[in-house]
Design a protein around this motif. Structure first.
Motif, PDB file in Angstrom:
ATOM      1  N   UNK A 129       0.774  -1.226   0.000  1.00 37.82           N
ATOM      2  CA  UNK A 129       0.000   0.000   0.000  1.00 37.82           C
ATOM      3  C   UNK A 129       0.803   1.273   0.000  1.00 37.82           C
ATOM      4  N   UNK A 130       2.037   1.217  -0.485  1.00 36.27           N
ATOM      5  CA  UNK A 130       2.834   2.440  -0.638  1.00 36.27           C
ATOM      6  C   UNK A 130       2.726   2.881  -2.095  1.00 36.27           C
ATOM      7  N   UNK A 131       1.893   3.869  -2.347  1.00 36.05           N
ATOM      8  CA  UNK A 131       1.585   4.288  -3.717  1.00 36.05           C
ATOM      9  C   UNK A 131       2.412   5.490  -4.163  1.00 36.05           C
ATOM     10  N   UNK A 132       3.490   5.748  -3.469  1.00 34.44           N
ATOM     11  CA  UNK A 132       4.454   6.751  -3.933  1.00 34.44           C
ATOM     12  C   UNK A 132       5.258   6.164  -5.091  1.00 34.44           C
ATOM     13  N   UNK A 133       5.823   7.020  -5.903  1.00 34.94           N
ATOM     14  CA  UNK A 133       6.454   6.565  -7.138  1.00 34.94           C
ATOM     15  C   UNK A 133       7.899   6.137  -6.921  1.00 34.94           C
ATOM     16  N   UNK A 134       8.259   5.012  -7.540  1.00 34.60           N
ATOM     17  CA  UNK A 134       9.656   4.588  -7.581  1.00 34.60           C
ATOM     18  C   UNK A 134      10.438   5.494  -8.529  1.00 34.60           C
ATOM     19  N   UNK A 135      11.755   5.454  -8.406  1.00 29.73           N
ATOM     20  CA  UNK A 135      12.588   6.342  -9.213  1.00 29.73           C
ATOM     21  C   UNK A 135      12.471   6.121 -10.701  1.00 29.73           C
ATOM     22  N   UNK A 136      12.160   4.885 -11.124  1.00 24.37           N
ATOM     23  CA  UNK A 136      12.063   4.587 -12.553  1.00 24.37           C
ATOM     24  C   UNK A 136      10.622   4.580 -13.057  1.00 24.37           C
ATOM     25  N   UNK A 137       9.702   5.208 -12.302  1.00 22.68           N
ATOM     26  CA  UNK A 137       8.296   5.242 -12.708  1.00 22.68           C
ATOM     27  C   UNK A 137       8.114   6.104 -13.962  1.00 22.68           C
ATOM     28  N   UNK A 138       7.308   5.632 -14.913  1.00 18.70           N
ATOM     29  CA  UNK A 138       7.014   6.444 -16.104  1.00 18.70           C
ATOM     30  C   UNK A 138       6.118   7.647 -15.793  1.00 18.70           C
ATOM     31  N   UNK A 139       5.618   7.714 -14.541  1.00 17.81           N
ATOM     32  CA  UNK A 139       4.719   8.807 -14.153  1.00 17.81           C
ATOM     33  C   UNK A 139       5.470  10.021 -13.593  1.00 17.81           C
ATOM     34  N   UNK A 140       6.798   9.905 -13.450  1.00 17.18           N
ATOM     35  CA  UNK A 140       7.592  11.002 -12.926  1.00 17.18           C
ATOM     36  C   UNK A 140       7.761  12.092 -13.990  1.00 17.18           C
ATOM     37  N   UNK A 141       7.425  13.324 -13.612  1.00 16.76           N
ATOM     38  CA  UNK A 141       7.592  14.503 -14.477  1.00 16.76           C
ATOM     39  C   UNK A 141       6.789  14.417 -15.777  1.00 16.76           C
ATOM     40  N   UNK A 142       5.721  13.612 -15.796  1.00 15.26           N
ATOM     41  CA  UNK A 142       4.932  13.470 -17.025  1.00 15.26           C
ATOM     42  C   UNK A 142       3.484  13.931 -16.843  1.00 15.26           C
ATOM     43  N   UNK A 143       3.179  14.566 -15.719  1.00  9.94           N
ATOM     44  CA  UNK A 143       1.849  15.125 -15.525  1.00  9.94           C
ATOM     45  C   UNK A 143       1.710  16.465 -16.227  1.00  9.94           C
ATOM     46  N   UNK A 144       0.572  17.103 -15.998  1.00 16.62           N
ATOM     47  CA  UNK A 144       0.293  18.381 -16.651  1.00 16.62           C
ATOM     48  C   UNK A 144       0.268  19.475 -15.595  1.00 16.62           C
ATOM     49  N   UNK A 145       1.103  20.474 -15.756  1.00 12.69           N
ATOM     50  CA  UNK A 145       1.210  21.560 -14.786  1.00 12.69           C
ATOM     51  C   UNK A 145      -0.002  22.480 -14.898  1.00 12.69           C
TER      52      UNK A 145
END
Length: 559
Positions: A505-521
């Protein structure tokens, strides 16, 4: 020299006297008066000349004086009346000193109130006030114009409301008086005709601190959307601080526990109401509370933030609060009053194990931010109109559709951004997010992670509207490996988001997650924080999901 000093002394004395005359009578030291069940009378200024009747000593006391009452049961022929700014104080507390209003059930409709005080400087401390009753009046135990009631037990008092509404079965405060460290129990408003209503079965009005308010009732009467509250009522006129509100019952109104617009550091538990079992309020702040085990037939078993009928600059907010195990919903936000869309916000709260829904949102100006909806059997979020930001929606379920978030067909404005929606269940497509809005372009979902939802392979997200009206609703989000629907928005990722530990249940992102820096500001993210309280924008970009990644660099040591 001596003549000069003597002369200066007379001058000072003369100036002192002049000052007293200018501001009124000379200030005299406070006096003490005494009451005992075996008092023999006199001037009441010693135990040897104590009064046997509380009212006699009260009448003799002036502003600033104290009336001391010894142990015993004081059965009243009429209510005690305090008009001066005095202190009425028992010697050994409420268990030893009882004021009995002497009401006999079934007797004539006479008023047997225990205490009436009309001075804001008056204080009553250390008594049990019980067996009071009033007919078509307020405050069966205590009626007070401001003033203070402290360290008292107020119990078994009743308002009989026949031709007028009833307020304050136990205590009725006119204005912001104080009820401090009291137990208010088994009071009520009853025998109401069909066109009457009850407000505050236990307490109405005042600032209530460090109290226990339990087992008070409002029976019968009419359905009312006003400031009811079986335990505590008073709406904007009342504040509840550091108190326990439990086992109260409101048969036909709102707020089994309380209808109070400022609640802090309190527990509201196991209360019942026709509408809004635990807490009902319209404007003000509910913070640092536990609202659990309440039952409401509708409008939320836990908390209902209703239409704002008052003109106030204090917008309603629920913050830093746990709402758990309530029947028929956790928190419900009603955003409209007379056609006007009013602001409401839930901030940094946890809604868990509530039936029907964790949070119900019905207002385009309603916001659910930095909150967790977990394990609600009925749905995580039920969205008619409104905004979700920085939320974790996990482990919720629904027997039809949209176990995590369900966007209703009537939704004309639904905005969801930077949320993590994971591990929710429903038997149809869209176990994590199901959109059924029939208004094209009404829904916008961005910077979200919707992953590992569903039963038997059902899809994480689905467009349930006819003709795929919401195909472009999702942008810059991760739909995992089971996207569902035909979403065509920009910046979509179909991949494992790579949480740090999905199983635990740790839903924080790993370092190699494709979701890092790919959201919309988005504009709201500037100077904002994520669910952990960390800056929402880090390294110049925003991550998908409720948590912004924090990654440590390599540390080198020199020898």
């Amino acid at each position: 020299m001596n003549i000069h000093l003597r002369h200066m002394g007379f001058v000072r004395y003369g100036l002192m006297i002049a000052g007293f005359l200018e501001f009124g009578a000379l200030i005299l030291p406070a006096a003490n008066y005494y009451v005992a069940t075996n008092g023999v009378g006199g001037d009441y200024k010693s135990w040897g000349q104590a009064a046997s009747n509380i009212q006699w000593a009260v009448n003799a006391a002036a502003n600033g004086d104290t009336v001391w009452v010894s142990n015993g049961v004081y059965t009243l022929a009429s209510q005690i009346v305090i008009t001066n700014g005095i202190t009425l104080q028992s010697t050994n507390g409420p268990d030893a000193t009882i004021i009995n209003g002497n009401f006999i059930p079934g007797s004539d409709t006479t008023n047997n109130r225990c205490l009436w005080m009309s001075n804001s400087a008056a204080c009553v401390s250390g008594f049990t006030l019980s067996n009071g009753a009033v007919f078509d009046q307020n405050g069966a135990g205590v009626w007070a114009y401001k003033g203070t009631v402290k360290n008292c037990a107020v119990r078994n008092n009743r308002i009989y409301a026949q031709t007028k509404d009833g307020r304050g079965g136990g205590i009725y405060m006119v204005g912001l008086g104080t009820v401090d460290v009291c137990r208010v129990t088994d009071n009520g408003i009853t025998n109401m005709t069909a066109d009457r209503a009850g407000f505050g079965g236990g307490i109405h009005g005042g600032v209530i601190r460090n109290c226990v308010i339990n087992s008070n009732r409002i029976d019968g009467g009419k359905y009312s959307t006003e400031d009811g509250g079986a335990g505590v009522g008073g709406g904007w006129q009342c504040k509840l601080l550091g108190s326990l509100v439990a086992y109260n019952y409101n048969e036909k109104g709102f707020g089994g526990g309380c209808c109070v617009d400022t609640v802090n550091s309190s527990t509201v538990t196991v209360n019942y109401a026709l509408y809004a079992g635990g807490l009902f309020f319209r404007n003000g702040i509910v913070s640092n509370c536990l609202v659990t085990g309440n039952w409401g037939r509708s409008y939320g078993g836990g908390i209902y933030v209703g239409p704002n009928f008052y003109s106030s600059s204090i917008k309603p907010v629920v913050m830093d609060t746990v709402v758990a195990g309530n029947t028929n919903g956790g928190i419900s936000l009603a955003g409209f009053s007379g056609g006007v869309d009013t602001y409401k916000r839930v901030d940094n709260c946890v809604m868990s194990n509530n039936t029907s829904f964790g949070c119900h949102i019905q207002g385009t100006n309603c916001f659910l931010v930095r909150s967790v909806m977990v394990n609600n059997p009925g749905r995580g979020v039920n969205l008619y109109y409104g905004t979700l930001r920085n939320c974790l929606i996990v482990g919720n379920s629904n027997t039809t559709a949209g176990g995590g978030v369900f966007i209703q067909p009537t939704c004309t404005k639904g905005l969801i951004s930077a949320c993590t929606i994971v591990g929710n269940q429903s038997p149809t497509n869209g176990a994590g997010l199901r959109i059924e809005s029939v208004s094209a372009g009404a829904v916008a979902v961005s910077s979200c992670i919707i992953y590992n939802n569903g039963v038997n392979g059902t899809n994480d997200a689905a467009d349930g509207s006819a003709g795929s009206l919401q195909a472009g609703a999702l942008t810059y989000s991760c739909l995992g490996t089971n996207p569902g629907g035909s979403f065509t928005g920009a910046g979509m990722i179909v991949a494992d988001p790579k949480f740090k530990d999905l199983v635990k249940g740790n839903y924080r992102l790993a370092g190699d997650s494709p979701c890092v820096n790919t959201g919309f500001k988005e504009d709201w993210m500037v100077n904002s924080v994520d669910l952990d309280g960390n800056p929402r924008i880090r390294y110049g970009a925003v991550d998908m999901g409720a948590y912004e990644g924090i990654f440590l660099g390599t540390i080198y040591s020199l020898r």
